[in-house]
Scaffold this active site. Structure first.
Site, PDB file in Angstrom:
ATOM      1  CB  ALA A 275      -0.927  -0.005   1.213  1.00 54.26           C
TER       2      ALA A 275
ATOM      3  CD  GLU B  11       4.222  14.193   2.332  1.00 52.80           C
ATOM      4  OE1 GLU B  11       3.330  15.039   2.159  1.00 52.80           O
ATOM      5  OE2 GLU B  11       4.270  13.493   3.349  1.00 52.80           O
TER       6      GLU B  11
ATOM      7  CB  SER C 250       0.409   5.060  -5.378  1.00 51.01           C
ATOM      8  OG  SER C 250       1.742   5.366  -5.706  1.00 51.01           O
TER       9      SER C 250
ATOM     10  CB  THR D  48      10.870   9.712   7.503  1.00 49.78           C
ATOM     11  OG1 THR D  48      10.800   9.627   6.081  1.00 49.78           O
ATOM     12  CG2 THR D  48      11.944  10.702   7.918  1.00 49.78           C
TER      13      THR D  48
HETATM   14  C1  FAD Z   1      12.942   7.992   1.495  1.00 47.92           C
HETATM   15  C2  FAD Z   1      11.497   7.778   1.681  1.00 47.92           C
HETATM   16  C3  FAD Z   1      10.855   8.279   2.795  1.00 47.92           C
HETATM   17  C4  FAD Z   1       9.497   8.043   3.001  1.00 47.92           C
HETATM   18  N1  FAD Z   1       8.909   8.469   4.166  1.00 47.92           N
HETATM   19  C5  FAD Z   1       7.655   8.049   4.445  1.00 47.92           C
HETATM   20  C6  FAD Z   1       7.083   8.273   5.748  1.00 47.92           C
HETATM   21  O1  FAD Z   1       7.705   8.909   6.611  1.00 47.92           O
HETATM   22  N2  FAD Z   1       5.870   7.760   6.029  1.00 47.92           N
HETATM   23  C7  FAD Z   1       5.162   7.062   5.095  1.00 47.92           C
HETATM   24  O2  FAD Z   1       4.067   6.619   5.411  1.00 47.92           O
HETATM   25  N3  FAD Z   1       5.652   6.842   3.849  1.00 47.92           N
HETATM   26  C8  FAD Z   1       6.886   7.314   3.512  1.00 47.92           C
HETATM   27  N4  FAD Z   1       7.413   7.062   2.267  1.00 47.92           N
HETATM   28  C9  FAD Z   1       6.623   6.308   1.292  1.00 47.92           C
HETATM   29  C10 FAD Z   1       6.248   7.070   0.049  1.00 47.92           C
HETATM   30  O3  FAD Z   1       5.235   7.980   0.312  1.00 47.92           O
HETATM   31  C11 FAD Z   1       5.885   6.007  -1.018  1.00 47.92           C
HETATM   32  O4  FAD Z   1       7.099   5.426  -1.447  1.00 47.92           O
HETATM   33  C12 FAD Z   1       5.145   6.616  -2.178  1.00 47.92           C
HETATM   34  O5  FAD Z   1       3.845   6.984  -1.795  1.00 47.92           O
HETATM   35  C13 FAD Z   1       5.037   5.641  -3.366  1.00 47.92           C
HETATM   36  O6  FAD Z   1       4.599   4.367  -2.985  1.00 47.92           O
HETATM   37  P1  FAD Z   1       5.402   3.072  -3.468  1.00 47.92           P
HETATM   38  O7  FAD Z   1       6.827   3.281  -3.148  1.00 47.92           O
HETATM   39  O8  FAD Z   1       4.742   1.893  -2.902  1.00 47.92           O
HETATM   40  O9  FAD Z   1       5.273   3.072  -5.050  1.00 47.92           O
HETATM   41  P2  FAD Z   1       4.061   2.449  -5.907  1.00 47.92           P
HETATM   42  O10 FAD Z   1       2.775   2.985  -5.407  1.00 47.92           O
HETATM   43  O11 FAD Z   1       4.242   0.988  -6.003  1.00 47.92           O
HETATM   44  O12 FAD Z   1       4.354   3.092  -7.329  1.00 47.92           O
HETATM   45  C14 FAD Z   1       5.335   2.570  -8.226  1.00 47.92           C
HETATM   46  C15 FAD Z   1       5.228   3.338  -9.544  1.00 47.92           C
HETATM   47  O13 FAD Z   1       3.911   3.155 -10.125  1.00 47.92           O
HETATM   48  C16 FAD Z   1       3.311   4.407 -10.346  1.00 47.92           C
HETATM   49  N5  FAD Z   1       1.856   4.320 -10.130  1.00 47.92           N
HETATM   50  C17 FAD Z   1       1.183   3.728  -9.096  1.00 47.92           C
HETATM   51  N6  FAD Z   1      -0.134   3.876  -9.237  1.00 47.92           N
HETATM   52  C18 FAD Z   1      -0.333   4.581 -10.379  1.00 47.92           C
HETATM   53  C19 FAD Z   1      -1.483   5.066 -11.081  1.00 47.92           C
HETATM   54  N7  FAD Z   1      -2.711   4.873 -10.612  1.00 47.92           N
HETATM   55  N8  FAD Z   1      -1.310   5.762 -12.230  1.00 47.92           N
HETATM   56  C20 FAD Z   1      -0.040   5.985 -12.724  1.00 47.92           C
HETATM   57  N9  FAD Z   1       1.081   5.554 -12.107  1.00 47.92           N
HETATM   58  C21 FAD Z   1       0.947   4.861 -10.947  1.00 47.92           C
HETATM   59  C22 FAD Z   1       3.949   5.344  -9.325  1.00 47.92           C
HETATM   60  O14 FAD Z   1       3.820   6.694  -9.714  1.00 47.92           O
HETATM   61  C23 FAD Z   1       5.384   4.850  -9.350  1.00 47.92           C
HETATM   62  O15 FAD Z   1       6.068   5.418 -10.428  1.00 47.92           O
HETATM   63  C24 FAD Z   1       8.759   7.333   2.025  1.00 47.92           C
HETATM   64  C25 FAD Z   1       9.400   6.839   0.881  1.00 47.92           C
HETATM   65  C26 FAD Z   1      10.745   7.048   0.707  1.00 47.92           C
HETATM   66  C27 FAD Z   1      11.417   6.457  -0.504  1.00 47.92           C
END
Ligand code: FAD
Length: 408
Positions: free
Chosen positions: A134, A388, A136, A164
């Site tokens: 979970a 974010e 995006s 973080t």
């Molecule tokens: C260094 C770092 C710090 C973070 N800190 C926090 C934190 O403090 N707390 C927290 O809760 N989270 C945190 N996050 C999480 C961050 O918010 C998520 O990594 C981000 O929301 C993306 O989710 P995912 O990595 O699962 O990518 P995914 O959701 O798997 O996405 C992978 C790719 O698919 C694309 N994609 C997905 N769905 C769609 C769609 N419907 N249409 C088009 N493209 C799509 C995305 O844009 C991306 O390019 C952090 C992440 C990092 C890397």
């Protein structure tokens, strides 16, 4: 409402210069070391706490600047210093905002001081929402919170990722499912107090950039927290769930999610971080281009280099203006009818990626080494289009807002 002006007032200039001084004198000189160590820069956080940059009071003061520019200005200056260290300083704010947005006065008063600690014993906090399945798609969250009525306790189970400060935080704010049938409307936020049994740090990630900021999994195994740790309290949650169930039953119009409005208002802050990193790389590239000589003249004497610098600066200024517009709209309660918050985050984060890559190119071989800061800035910039809400998700939000259609 403040009159329209493109100029900062004297008080804002004073705060900006003070933050810039801290970024230049304390953050920037420490940046390469903590990037290599890939550890939380506790001594720098402590320095920030001593001068008053690491406290809720400071950010609250900036937040309430009636022009809306206090927070973006602070973010731009700190992240100009270094993105990894700056995120270690402002990361606690993410959890604090979670409590401020949903907590009762008592919860705010109890937990926020414990998130920051004090200058002699600094603490950090973590906001844990993302999960392995979970990211995006927040609605597919699996971490469950079950109420044990007999003990007035909530029991949390699940695995959070990308948090973080996860695992090293004094206070964790955890988002969990309380009613799986309601999707993201069935989520609630909980405080996990210091040293609660069952909460542990999973994998700590070795990252591409912002390496001074700690990012880790957080594992929750039968974590029991008192009823008072449910942000907002049980009565409010029950009322909210009842309304959501009613709407689901009657197929009533989808009420605009309050969380979406909060995101729109908070995204410009991430845009401002990106502007800080982009500006830092641009400045290094400009100086370098004026002093590096090839073919008997400074490389900036070539339009091919000078025009790149002109484009870099133009995009940075355009990004800042989008960030400032959205921040001004947020503090003045304007409706984001074109997802202006998402626009600012999208444009500024993509700008940071492009500008830092151009800076590496302008520095040639030197840009590709760790002897020069643009290599680190380029690695750091990649995060802004991911956390974010990724750039694709920002485009989705903007397109949906503009069209009123549920574009997928
Ligand atoms: C260094 C770092 C710090 C973070 N800190 C926090 C934190 O403090 N707390 C927290 O809760 N989270 C945190 N996050 C999480 C961050 O918010 C998520 O990594 C981000 O929301 C993306 O989710 P995912 O990595 O699962 O990518 P995914 O959701 O798997 O996405 C992978 C790719 O698919 C694309 N994609 C997905 N769905 C769609 C769609 N419907 N249409 C088009 N493209 C799509 C995305 O844009 C991306 O390019 C952090 C992440 C990092 C890397």
């Amino acid at each position: 409402m403040a009159e329209f002006t493109m100029e900062l007032n004297d008080e804002q200039k004073e705060v900006r210069d003070w933050l810039h001084g801290f970024a230049a004198d304390v953050i920037r000189p420490a940046a390469a070391e903590w990037d290599e160590r890939e550890e939380t820069p506790w001594p720098v956080i402590q320095e920030a706490a001593k001068v008053g940059i690491y406290s809720l009071d400071f950010y609250a003061q900036q937040y309430f600047d009636p022009t809306g520019l206090g927070i973006p200005m602070a973010m731009e200056e700190l992240f100009w210093g270094d993105a990894g260290i700056a995120l270690s300083i402002v990361g606690t704010g993410l959890a604090a905002v979670g409590v401020l947005a949903n907590g009762t006065e008592e919860q705010i008063g109890t937990w926020i001081p414990q998130m920051y600690g004090d200058a002699n014993d600094v603490k950090v906090a973590a906001f844990c929402s993302s999960e392995p399945d979970a990211g995006s798609d927040v609605a597919s969250m699996r971490t469950r919170a079950v109420y044990d009525e007999a003990k007035d306790e909530w029991v949390l189970n699940g695995t959070k990722t990308w948090a973080t400060n996860g695992g090293i935080a004094n206070v964790h704010v955890v988002v969990a499912v309380v009613d799986a049938e309601l999707g993201s409307k069935g989520h609630a936020s909980f405080i996990v107090p210091p040293n609660t049994p069952g909460l542990s740090q999973g994998q700590k990630f070795k990252k591409h950039g912002i390496r001074a900021s700690h990012t880790a999994e957080v594992v929750l195994e039968n974590v029991r927290v008192p009823g008072s740790c449910l942000l907002g309290g049980k009565e409010k949650l029950d009322q909210r769930l009842a309304r959501a169930r009613e709407r689901a039953k009657t197929g009533g119009e989808r009420v605009k999610n309050a969380a979406m409005a909060t995101f729109e208002a908070s995204r410009p802050a991430v845009g401002a971080m990106a502007v800080g990193t982009a500006r830092a790389a641009y400045e290094v590239a400009l100086d370098y281009a004026k002093t590096r000589e090839q073919f008997g003249r400074p490389i900036i004497d070539n339009q091919g280099v000078a025009f790149q610098l002109a484009d870099m600066r133009t995009s940075i200024d355009a990004a800042r203006l989008l960030v400032w517009r959205a921040s001004w709209m947020a503090i003045n309660g304007k409706q984001f009818t074109a997802a202006e918050g998402s626009m600012s985050k999208l444009f500024a984060s993509e700008t940071a990626k492009t500008v830092t890559a151009q800076a590496v190119q302008i520095l040639g071989g030197n840009g590709y080494t760790r002897e020069y800061p643009v290599e680190r800035m380029h690695r750091d910039a990649a995060i802004y289009t991911i956390f974010e809400g990724t750039s694709e998700i920002q485009r989705l939000v903007i397109a949906r807002t503009l069209s009123g259609m549920s574009i997928r």
